[in-house]
Design a protein around this motif. Structure first.
Motif, PDB file in Angstrom:
ATOM      1  N   ARG A 177       0.771  -1.162  -0.210  1.00 45.83           N
ATOM      2  CA  ARG A 177      -0.014   0.049   0.097  1.00 45.83           C
ATOM      3  C   ARG A 177       0.834   1.363  -0.033  1.00 45.83           C
ATOM      4  N   GLU A 178       2.036   1.279   1.004  1.00 49.30           N
ATOM      5  CA  GLU A 178       2.778   2.419   0.912  1.00 49.30           C
ATOM      6  C   GLU A 178       3.425   2.663  -0.489  1.00 49.30           C
ATOM      7  N   ILE A 179       3.943   1.596  -1.270  1.00 50.54           N
ATOM      8  CA  ILE A 179       4.405   1.750  -2.412  1.00 50.54           C
ATOM      9  C   ILE A 179       3.529   2.340  -3.647  1.00 50.54           C
ATOM     10  N   GLU A 180       2.361   1.712  -3.463  1.00 56.43           N
ATOM     11  CA  GLU A 180       0.931   2.147  -4.397  1.00 56.43           C
ATOM     12  C   GLU A 180       0.879   3.720  -4.216  1.00 56.43           C
ATOM     13  N   GLN A 181       0.773   3.884  -2.746  1.00 59.36           N
ATOM     14  CA  GLN A 181       0.430   5.403  -2.473  1.00 59.36           C
ATOM     15  C   GLN A 181       1.511   6.384  -3.082  1.00 59.36           C
ATOM     16  N   ALA A 182       2.804   5.952  -2.908  1.00 63.48           N
ATOM     17  CA  ALA A 182       3.853   6.803  -3.286  1.00 63.48           C
ATOM     18  C   ALA A 182       3.921   6.830  -5.016  1.00 63.48           C
ATOM     19  N   ALA A 183       3.659   5.677  -5.563  1.00 64.58           N
ATOM     20  CA  ALA A 183       3.542   5.750  -7.250  1.00 64.58           C
ATOM     21  C   ALA A 183       2.468   6.513  -7.432  1.00 64.58           C
ATOM     22  N   ARG A 184       1.301   6.609  -6.988  1.00 61.74           N
ATOM     23  CA  ARG A 184       0.301   7.323  -7.361  1.00 61.74           C
ATOM     24  C   ARG A 184       0.636   9.057  -7.119  1.00 61.74           C
ATOM     25  N   LYS A 185       1.186   9.342  -5.987  1.00 66.59           N
ATOM     26  CA  LYS A 185       1.824  10.824  -6.018  1.00 66.59           C
ATOM     27  C   LYS A 185       2.648  11.439  -6.957  1.00 66.59           C
ATOM     28  N   VAL A 186       3.342  10.447  -7.638  1.00 63.85           N
ATOM     29  CA  VAL A 186       4.192  11.077  -8.504  1.00 63.85           C
ATOM     30  C   VAL A 186       3.919  10.544 -10.084  1.00 63.85           C
ATOM     31  N   GLY A 187       2.616   9.749 -10.109  1.00 58.11           N
ATOM     32  CA  GLY A 187       2.211   9.411 -11.458  1.00 58.11           C
ATOM     33  C   GLY A 187       2.969   8.414 -11.902  1.00 58.11           C
ATOM     34  N   GLN A 188       3.463   7.400 -11.383  1.00 60.27           N
ATOM     35  CA  GLN A 188       4.295   6.268 -11.491  1.00 60.27           C
ATOM     36  C   GLN A 188       3.391   4.822 -11.593  1.00 60.27           C
ATOM     37  N   SER A 189       3.785   3.941 -12.260  1.00 58.60           N
ATOM     38  CA  SER A 189       2.989   2.598 -12.089  1.00 58.60           C
ATOM     39  C   SER A 189       3.617   2.010 -10.881  1.00 58.60           C
ATOM     40  N   LEU A 190       2.907   1.072 -10.257  1.00 55.77           N
ATOM     41  CA  LEU A 190       3.393   0.400  -9.074  1.00 55.77           C
ATOM     42  C   LEU A 190       4.991  -0.331  -9.650  1.00 55.77           C
ATOM     43  N   SER A 191       5.107  -0.955 -10.584  1.00 56.96           N
ATOM     44  CA  SER A 191       6.337  -1.537 -10.795  1.00 56.96           C
ATOM     45  C   SER A 191       7.569  -0.325 -10.964  1.00 56.96           C
ATOM     46  N   GLY A 192       6.987   0.601 -11.735  1.00 61.90           N
ATOM     47  CA  GLY A 192       8.207   1.846 -11.830  1.00 61.90           C
ATOM     48  C   GLY A 192       8.265   2.369 -10.426  1.00 61.90           C
ATOM     49  N   LYS A 193       7.660   2.423  -9.616  1.00 64.06           N
ATOM     50  CA  LYS A 193       8.020   2.798  -8.254  1.00 64.06           C
ATOM     51  C   LYS A 193       8.831   1.905  -7.676  1.00 64.06           C
ATOM     52  N   ALA A 194       8.265   0.642  -7.569  1.00 63.22           N
ATOM     53  CA  ALA A 194       8.897  -0.447  -6.951  1.00 63.22           C
ATOM     54  C   ALA A 194      10.610  -0.468  -7.512  1.00 63.22           C
ATOM     55  N   ILE A 195      10.659  -0.399  -8.938  1.00 62.44           N
ATOM     56  CA  ILE A 195      12.022  -0.478  -9.380  1.00 62.44           C
ATOM     57  C   ILE A 195      12.810   0.877  -8.847  1.00 62.44           C
ATOM     58  N   ASP A 196      12.342   1.933  -8.779  1.00 61.73           N
ATOM     59  CA  ASP A 196      13.060   3.173  -8.210  1.00 61.73           C
ATOM     60  C   ASP A 196      13.470   2.841  -6.726  1.00 61.73           C
ATOM     61  N   LEU A 197      12.531   2.492  -5.936  1.00 57.43           N
ATOM     62  CA  LEU A 197      12.886   2.199  -4.645  1.00 57.43           C
ATOM     63  C   LEU A 197      13.938   1.111  -4.625  1.00 57.43           C
ATOM     64  N   LEU A 198      13.765  -0.128  -5.520  1.00 60.29           N
ATOM     65  CA  LEU A 198      15.086  -0.863  -5.339  1.00 60.29           C
ATOM     66  C   LEU A 198      16.422  -0.249  -5.651  1.00 60.29           C
ATOM     67  N   TRP A 199      16.354   0.754  -6.700  1.00 57.03           N
ATOM     68  CA  TRP A 199      17.612   1.306  -6.948  1.00 57.03           C
ATOM     69  C   TRP A 199      18.063   2.101  -5.701  1.00 57.03           C
ATOM     70  N   LYS A 200      17.371   2.700  -5.354  1.00 60.73           N
ATOM     71  CA  LYS A 200      17.727   3.763  -4.203  1.00 60.73           C
ATOM     72  C   LYS A 200      18.178   2.709  -2.892  1.00 60.73           C
ATOM     73  N   GLY A 201      17.307   1.733  -2.689  1.00 61.76           N
ATOM     74  CA  GLY A 201      17.777   0.701  -1.587  1.00 61.76           C
ATOM     75  C   GLY A 201      19.217   0.205  -1.844  1.00 61.76           C
ATOM     76  N   MET A 202      19.542  -0.123  -2.992  1.00 60.10           N
ATOM     77  CA  MET A 202      20.808  -0.763  -3.509  1.00 60.10           C
ATOM     78  C   MET A 202      21.885   0.281  -3.286  1.00 60.10           C
ATOM     79  N   ILE A 203      21.589   1.547  -3.749  1.00 55.10           N
ATOM     80  CA  ILE A 203      22.628   2.515  -3.515  1.00 55.10           C
ATOM     81  C   ILE A 203      22.887   3.018  -1.858  1.00 55.10           C
ATOM     82  N   ALA A 204      21.999   2.753  -1.058  1.00 54.86           N
ATOM     83  CA  ALA A 204      21.804   3.028   0.320  1.00 54.86           C
ATOM     84  C   ALA A 204      22.595   1.971   0.666  1.00 54.86           C
TER      85      ALA A 204
END
Length: 95
Positions: A15-42
Motif C-alpha cells: 500500500r505504501e508503494i502504491e500510494q507513493a507511485a500515485r503521488k508521482v504518477g508512476q506505475s507500481l512496478s516503476g516505483k518499486a524499481i526506483d525504490l530498489l535502486w535507491k535501496g541498492m545505493i543506500a
C-alpha cells in the motif's frame, strides 16, 4: 530488461508503494524499481561508511524488519522527546 517476481510482500508495504507511485504518477512496478535502486545505493553507501549515526543504525534495524516509515518516525519522535526531557537532568550518584 527482465522480470522479477517478489513474493510475500507485506500488504502495508505494498500500500505504501502504491500510494507513493500515485503521488508521482508512476506505475507500481516503476516505483518499486526506483525504490530498489535507491535501496541498492543506500546499502552500498553504508558499506562504505561503517560509522553510522545512532539514527541511521536504528533506521536500518527497522528497514530490516520491514517497518513502515511512519512507524519508524513515530518511535524516533518518542525517543527524541524522552531524550529532551532527560537533557540536563542530574544523574544520581554521579560526582
Amino acid at each position: 530488461m527482465s522480470d522479477l517476481l517478489i513474493r510475500n510482500v507485506p500488504e502495508p508495504l505494498k500500500r505504501e508503494i502504491e500510494q507513493a507511485a500515485r503521488k508521482v504518477g508512476q506505475s507500481l512496478s516503476g516505483k518499486a524499481i526506483d525504490l530498489l535502486w535507491k535501496g541498492m545505493i543506500a546499502e552500498q553507501e553504508t558499506r562504505l561508511e561503517p560509522n553510522l549515526s545512532a539514527w541511521d543504525s536504528i533506521r536500518s534495524a527497522f528497514a530490516n524488519e520491514s517497518a513502515i516509515d511512519n512507524e519508524f518516525a513515530e518511535i524516533m519522535a518518542d525517543i527524541e522527546a524522552a531524550r529532551k526531557r532527560d537533557f540536563g537532568r542530574l544523574i544520581e550518584g554521579f560526582d
